[in-house]
Design a protein around this motif. Structure first.
Motif, short mmCIF file in Angstrom:
data_model
loop_
_atom_site.label_atom_id
_atom_site.label_comp_id
_atom_site.label_asym_id
_atom_site.label_seq_id
_atom_site.Cartn_x
_atom_site.Cartn_y
_atom_site.Cartn_z
N THR A 1 0.84 -1.20 0.00
CA THR A 1 0.00 0.00 0.00
C THR A 1 0.88 1.25 0.00
OG1 THR A 1 -1.81 -1.13 1.14
CG2 THR A 1 -1.78 1.28 1.27
N LEU A 2 1.96 1.22 0.78
CA LEU A 2 2.88 2.36 0.81
C LEU A 2 3.54 2.56 -0.55
CD1 LEU A 2 4.05 4.52 2.73
CD2 LEU A 2 5.93 2.95 3.20
N LEU A 3 3.93 1.46 -1.22
CA LEU A 3 4.53 1.56 -2.55
C LEU A 3 3.54 2.14 -3.55
CD1 LEU A 3 6.61 -1.69 -3.22
CD2 LEU A 3 7.43 0.67 -3.14
N ILE A 4 2.30 1.71 -3.47
CA ILE A 4 1.26 2.26 -4.36
C ILE A 4 1.15 3.76 -4.15
CG2 ILE A 4 -1.24 2.30 -4.79
CD1 ILE A 4 -1.22 -0.75 -4.15
N GLY A 5 1.17 4.18 -2.90
CA GLY A 5 1.10 5.61 -2.59
C GLY A 5 2.28 6.37 -3.18
N LEU A 6 3.48 5.78 -3.12
CA LEU A 6 4.67 6.41 -3.70
C LEU A 6 4.52 6.59 -5.21
CD1 LEU A 6 7.62 7.33 -3.96
CD2 LEU A 6 8.32 4.93 -3.76
N GLY A 7 4.10 5.52 -5.88
CA GLY A 7 3.94 5.60 -7.33
C GLY A 7 2.88 6.61 -7.73
#
Length: 396
Positions: free
Chosen positions: A107-113
């Motif tokens: 979820t954090l990676l999705i937010g970064l992208g």
């Protein structure tokens, strides 16, 4: 003639690519909400930990948005957007396949992208399609909203029809960034350094944080965001507290989401026709203030008030994004302003719902949170007037 046709084709391909990227900038995280109870049951998550899962993308937007302009200058906007889509793809896979740690880490990676994409798209429009930036901002905001609504709507039917779990349903959203990656691939041939004109404006990110106009744009975007996320988080609870049934409250929550998408059909073209946006900025914010006041004072007309709030917040998002292109003097400055506005906006948005919940618990009702939202809408009207003046950052 051939040159003109070639140019039109190039722009059409760019516009299609931007719209496909837009489908991936909200749907991968909004699709979690319908499945949240299933996720909680699988991992025995408390309500607080489930709340963190919902807030993580907003925090990622706030933390990573200021860094996006720098990546865009170093790698080029096209390549950075491609990397952003790859990060979203990785986040979706990890979230669905790597257990509890993967759920939060993905979820954090999705937010970064998504943060990278959110910041760079206004700069790309400013650079390549400056005369159509306002109308195209409305179009990609509409695409973003419709993709998010569709993804959320199909999550439960998908799990029911295919007798599968939440992880498979969320993995299905992988289709959106994958299609965007394929279509965006030819854009990588562009020279990354020359395309961004980065060397000519090395100090743009630092300068925007010292600009009064940049703060006016950021606060307009931020105040709109905090109102939207407070209402979208707590509207069902507010309505039930006002005497509506759970079913009625759920239906009105859907009306809110639908109403927030409506401005995407017309706000961009209105902005493009105006000499400045002062009247529009004030009108959008005051529409929200009327809706919030009406919900508090005359809840029997809740459908009307919810529609007004939805239109106001939906139009505010589009105008806030349009301000980024309109108030910036060049593409690099637009990316820097976008990073600042979205950092400020999503920091406020992440803190808004917990603060509203705290006020509800302390005051034993929703009167104070709704009153605070109304005051925020009035402050947004002031920022809309200031940010809507026909000025650009380079003139300050």
């Amino acid at each position: 003639m051939r040159k003109k046709i070639k140019s039109s084709g190039k722009h059409l391909g760019l516009i299609i690519g931007i719209l496909l990227i837009a489908t991936s900038l909200r749907a991968p995280f909004t699709s979690v909400a319908p499945l949240l109870e299933s996720i909680r049951d699988d991992f025995s998550l408390s309500a607080a930990r489930a709340g963190v899962l919902q807030t993580l993308p907003l925090l990622a937007f706030a933390l990573f948005s200021p860094l996006a302009a720098g990546f865009g200058r170093r790698l080029g906007m096209e390549r950075t957007l491609f990397v952003a889509l790859l990060i979203v793809v990785a986040g979706i896979v990890i979230r669905s396949c790597a257990g509890l740690a993967g759920l939060f880490g993905g979820t954090l990676l999705i937010g970064l992208g998504i943060a990278l994409g959110n910041v760079l798209l206004p700069g790309l429009l400013k650079r390549d399609l400056p005369h159509r930036a306002a109308s195209l901002t409305g179009l990609y905001a509409l695409t973003m909203g419709l993709a998010a609504a569709l993804a959320s709507a199909v999550m439960i039917p998908f799990t029911t029809f295919f007798h599968t779990g939440w992880s498979s349903a969320l993995l299905m959203t992988l289709a959106l960034p994958m299609v965007a990656l394929i279509v965006w691939l030819p854009r990588l041939k562009r020279d990354p350094v020359a395309a961004t004109h980065g060397a000519a404006h090395p100090h743009a990110p630092a300068r925007v944080w010292r600009s009064g106009l940049a703060w006016q744009v950021s606060l307009f975007f931020g105040l709109n965001s905090v109102i939207y996320y407070i209402i979208v988080s707590w509207l069902p609870a507010m309505l039930q507290n006002l005497g509506f049934t759970a079913a009625q409250a759920g239906s009105l929550h859907g009306v809110l989401q639908l109403a927030s998408a409506i401005p995407g059909f017309f706000i961009g073209s209105i902005v493009a026709r105006l000499r400045d946006q002062r009247v529009l900025g004030v009108a959008i914010a005051l529409t929200g203030a009327v809706g919030l006041t009406g919900l508090l004072m005359l809840p029997v007309l809740a459908t009307l008030w919810v529609v007004l709030i939805g239109i106001s917040t939906g139009a505010g998002i589009i105008l806030g994004l349009a301000f980024i292109s309109l108030r910036a003097g060049n593409a690099v400055q637009a990316a820097a302003l976008s990073g600042m506005a979205q950092c400020v906006g999503y920091l406020l948005a992440a803190g808004g719902p917990p603060l509203a919940g705290l006020l509800h618990d302390r005051m034993d009702g929703w009167t104070v949170p709704l009153t605070v939202c109304t005051l925020l809408a009035l402050a947004q009207a002031v920022m809309g007037y200031l940010a809507g003046r026909q000025r650009v950052l380079v003139s300050e």
